[in-house]
Design a protein around this motif. Sequence first.
Motif, PDB file in Angstrom:
ATOM      1  N   PHE A 277     -11.788  11.979  27.456  1.00 34.52           N
ATOM      2  CA  PHE A 277     -11.594  10.706  28.151  1.00 34.52           C
ATOM      3  C   PHE A 277     -10.346  10.009  27.619  1.00 34.52           C
ATOM      4  O   PHE A 277     -10.074  10.008  26.412  1.00 34.52           O
ATOM      5  CB  PHE A 277     -12.815   9.813  27.957  1.00 34.52           C
ATOM      6  CG  PHE A 277     -12.739   8.505  28.686  1.00 34.52           C
ATOM      7  CD1 PHE A 277     -13.046   8.437  30.029  1.00 34.52           C
ATOM      8  CD2 PHE A 277     -12.353   7.336  28.028  1.00 34.52           C
ATOM      9  CE1 PHE A 277     -12.983   7.233  30.719  1.00 34.52           C
ATOM     10  CE2 PHE A 277     -12.286   6.139  28.699  1.00 34.52           C
ATOM     11  CZ  PHE A 277     -12.595   6.076  30.052  1.00 34.52           C
ATOM     12  N   ASP A 278      -9.572   9.414  28.495  1.00 36.57           N
ATOM     13  CA  ASP A 278      -8.354   8.710  28.128  1.00 36.57           C
ATOM     14  C   ASP A 278      -8.727   7.329  27.581  1.00 36.57           C
ATOM     15  O   ASP A 278      -9.104   6.423  28.342  1.00 36.57           O
ATOM     16  CB  ASP A 278      -7.447   8.562  29.345  1.00 36.57           C
ATOM     17  CG  ASP A 278      -6.110   7.898  29.007  1.00 36.57           C
ATOM     18  OD1 ASP A 278      -5.894   7.539  27.820  1.00 36.57           O
ATOM     19  OD2 ASP A 278      -5.288   7.723  29.932  1.00 36.57           O
ATOM     20  N   ILE A 279      -8.616   7.156  26.268  1.00 35.38           N
ATOM     21  CA  ILE A 279      -9.050   5.900  25.653  1.00 35.38           C
ATOM     22  C   ILE A 279      -8.116   4.742  25.988  1.00 35.38           C
ATOM     23  O   ILE A 279      -8.415   3.590  25.660  1.00 35.38           O
ATOM     24  CB  ILE A 279      -9.176   6.027  24.116  1.00 35.38           C
ATOM     25  CG1 ILE A 279      -7.827   6.306  23.468  1.00 35.38           C
ATOM     26  CG2 ILE A 279     -10.204   7.082  23.752  1.00 35.38           C
ATOM     27  CD1 ILE A 279      -7.881   6.227  21.951  1.00 35.38           C
TER      28      ILE A 279
ATOM     29  N   SER B 176     -10.228  -1.531  26.811  1.00 34.26           N
ATOM     30  CA  SER B 176      -9.642  -2.806  26.413  1.00 34.26           C
ATOM     31  C   SER B 176     -10.416  -3.928  27.081  1.00 34.26           C
ATOM     32  O   SER B 176     -10.832  -3.801  28.235  1.00 34.26           O
ATOM     33  CB  SER B 176      -8.168  -2.889  26.829  1.00 34.26           C
ATOM     34  OG  SER B 176      -7.690  -4.218  26.688  1.00 34.26           O
ATOM     35  N   ASN B 177     -10.609  -5.013  26.354  1.00 32.27           N
ATOM     36  CA  ASN B 177     -11.253  -6.183  26.952  1.00 32.27           C
ATOM     37  C   ASN B 177     -10.415  -6.750  28.078  1.00 32.27           C
ATOM     38  O   ASN B 177     -10.910  -7.492  28.922  1.00 32.27           O
ATOM     39  CB  ASN B 177     -11.492  -7.248  25.888  1.00 32.27           C
ATOM     40  CG  ASN B 177     -12.971  -7.547  25.706  1.00 32.27           C
ATOM     41  OD1 ASN B 177     -13.733  -7.548  26.662  1.00 32.27           O
ATOM     42  ND2 ASN B 177     -13.367  -7.789  24.472  1.00 32.27           N
ATOM     43  N   GLY B 178      -9.134  -6.393  28.092  1.00 24.80           N
ATOM     44  CA  GLY B 178      -8.243  -6.916  29.120  1.00 24.80           C
ATOM     45  C   GLY B 178      -8.213  -6.070  30.377  1.00 24.80           C
ATOM     46  O   GLY B 178      -7.547  -6.435  31.356  1.00 24.80           O
TER      47      GLY B 178
ATOM     48  N   MET C 161     -14.087   0.301  22.717  1.00 22.74           N
ATOM     49  CA  MET C 161     -14.359   1.394  21.773  1.00 22.74           C
ATOM     50  C   MET C 161     -13.836   0.970  20.410  1.00 22.74           C
ATOM     51  O   MET C 161     -12.746   1.366  19.989  1.00 22.74           O
ATOM     52  CB  MET C 161     -13.679   2.680  22.262  1.00 22.74           C
ATOM     53  CG  MET C 161     -14.115   3.117  23.657  1.00 22.74           C
ATOM     54  SD  MET C 161     -13.134   4.482  24.339  1.00 22.74           S
ATOM     55  CE  MET C 161     -13.539   5.790  23.167  1.00 22.74           C
ATOM     56  N   PRO C 162     -14.588   0.109  19.692  1.00 22.30           N
ATOM     57  CA  PRO C 162     -14.106  -0.461  18.438  1.00 22.30           C
ATOM     58  C   PRO C 162     -13.699   0.569  17.394  1.00 22.30           C
ATOM     59  O   PRO C 162     -12.829   0.299  16.553  1.00 22.30           O
ATOM     60  CB  PRO C 162     -15.290  -1.297  17.953  1.00 22.30           C
ATOM     61  CG  PRO C 162     -16.041  -1.629  19.194  1.00 22.30           C
ATOM     62  CD  PRO C 162     -15.911  -0.422  20.058  1.00 22.30           C
ATOM     63  N   ASP C 163     -14.319   1.753  17.417  1.00 26.56           N
ATOM     64  CA  ASP C 163     -14.020   2.784  16.422  1.00 26.56           C
ATOM     65  C   ASP C 163     -13.141   3.904  16.973  1.00 26.56           C
ATOM     66  O   ASP C 163     -13.018   4.957  16.350  1.00 26.56           O
ATOM     67  CB  ASP C 163     -15.322   3.377  15.871  1.00 26.56           C
ATOM     68  CG  ASP C 163     -16.121   2.359  15.071  1.00 26.56           C
ATOM     69  OD1 ASP C 163     -15.499   1.441  14.494  1.00 26.56           O
ATOM     70  OD2 ASP C 163     -17.360   2.471  15.032  1.00 26.56           O
TER      71      ASP C 163
ATOM     72  N   TYR D 158     -18.820   1.097  24.809  1.00 22.06           N
ATOM     73  CA  TYR D 158     -19.646   0.105  25.491  1.00 22.06           C
ATOM     74  C   TYR D 158     -18.931  -0.396  26.736  1.00 22.06           C
ATOM     75  O   TYR D 158     -17.706  -0.609  26.716  1.00 22.06           O
ATOM     76  CB  TYR D 158     -19.904  -1.103  24.590  1.00 22.06           C
ATOM     77  CG  TYR D 158     -20.641  -0.822  23.310  1.00 22.06           C
ATOM     78  CD1 TYR D 158     -22.025  -0.956  23.225  1.00 22.06           C
ATOM     79  CD2 TYR D 158     -19.949  -0.446  22.152  1.00 22.06           C
ATOM     80  CE1 TYR D 158     -22.706  -0.719  22.039  1.00 22.06           C
ATOM     81  CE2 TYR D 158     -20.625  -0.208  20.969  1.00 22.06           C
ATOM     82  CZ  TYR D 158     -21.999  -0.340  20.915  1.00 22.06           C
ATOM     83  OH  TYR D 158     -22.667  -0.108  19.743  1.00 22.06           O
ATOM     84  N   LEU D 159     -19.682  -0.570  27.813  1.00 19.75           N
ATOM     85  CA  LEU D 159     -19.208  -1.345  28.944  1.00 19.75           C
ATOM     86  C   LEU D 159     -19.722  -2.762  28.749  1.00 19.75           C
ATOM     87  O   LEU D 159     -20.920  -2.975  28.543  1.00 19.75           O
ATOM     88  CB  LEU D 159     -19.725  -0.766  30.262  1.00 19.75           C
ATOM     89  CG  LEU D 159     -19.094   0.545  30.729  1.00 19.75           C
ATOM     90  CD1 LEU D 159     -19.700   0.995  32.050  1.00 19.75           C
ATOM     91  CD2 LEU D 159     -17.572   0.439  30.862  1.00 19.75           C
TER      92      LEU D 159
END
Length: 329
Positions: A249-251, A255-257, A290-292, A299-300
């Motif tokens: 998956f393309d990380i 982003s929250n944005g 994806m904090p880590d 998380y969505l």
Amino acid sequence: MTGINLGAISATFVIAIGLQHNVFAQDVKPTSSFQQFLSSLKQEAREKGIAEQTLESSFSNIKLFRTAQDSSKTAEKSMTNLESYIPQRVPEWKVDKARALFLQYQAELKAIGDKYGVQPRFLVALWAMESDFGEAVSQYPLLSVTASKAFDQPERVDYQEEVFATLQILEQESLQVSELKSSSKGLVGQPLFLPSQYLLYAQDWDGDGKIDLWGNPQDIFASLANYLKQVGWKGEQTWGRQVLLPDNFDINHSSNGISKTFSQWGELGISRYNGKSLPNRDDMSVSLIMPDGAKGRAYLVYDNYRTLIKRMDSDYQALSVTYLSERIK
């Protein structure tokens, strides 16, 4: 302060998103420059309409404190990922106590949740993670803390505004300087509000004529609920969900944005954590966090999470609140 003494509650909590234990020096000998600063501050407060009696009784009690050394950042950095952070921040005993207090105050929480449109489990979780259910509330003199912070960083106009807000609280609540306590960061009561936030959001839920954010659970819950409502909480939604990502998956999508619909995330191969399809609805703005990084949890998150992250210092802290809220549920 009046109200219920949380220390008497049989199952006490521990919320400091944990990390409210800071090293804060005692008052030090005031300098001439500090006294000059206070004189200027006093005059400005006078011009803002603070009563002369309040000024005279308050400024004589202000002491200079050295800047707080915040140990929370070091503690958080020592936990390298959510897999280690969440179990330490939300151990099983905290879950048990949160559930017990949720039941103990169920009637009050329901009434407050209905009025403000905030699910009660989030109020208990936030209470737990902010001040350990009242056990982690510090006892520093708020006026001295805010004045010292303003003196240390005179370019921060917002710090000076917190001094004026503190004076307003003293006047509004008819308190003595010695009665108004805070954390070493100048955060007030168990909800850990800045003085300016206290003025905006604090509530006297039980109608006893006194706002008590130090010992009255009803006022504490109502104030937290009012805060969340005012900053955009949506009672008909939850916060988000943990999800599974497809291989490779393309990380860069995380982003929250960046916002997409559930359908759009589904087209990218994302599914619920149990492997089932995402909700069949496209009326929500959804972001992937994806904090880590690529190898960590995904998380969505929805608008309520965006509201929560405005208050918390990090995704780690915000996700600890949401995790506890799910365990309460």
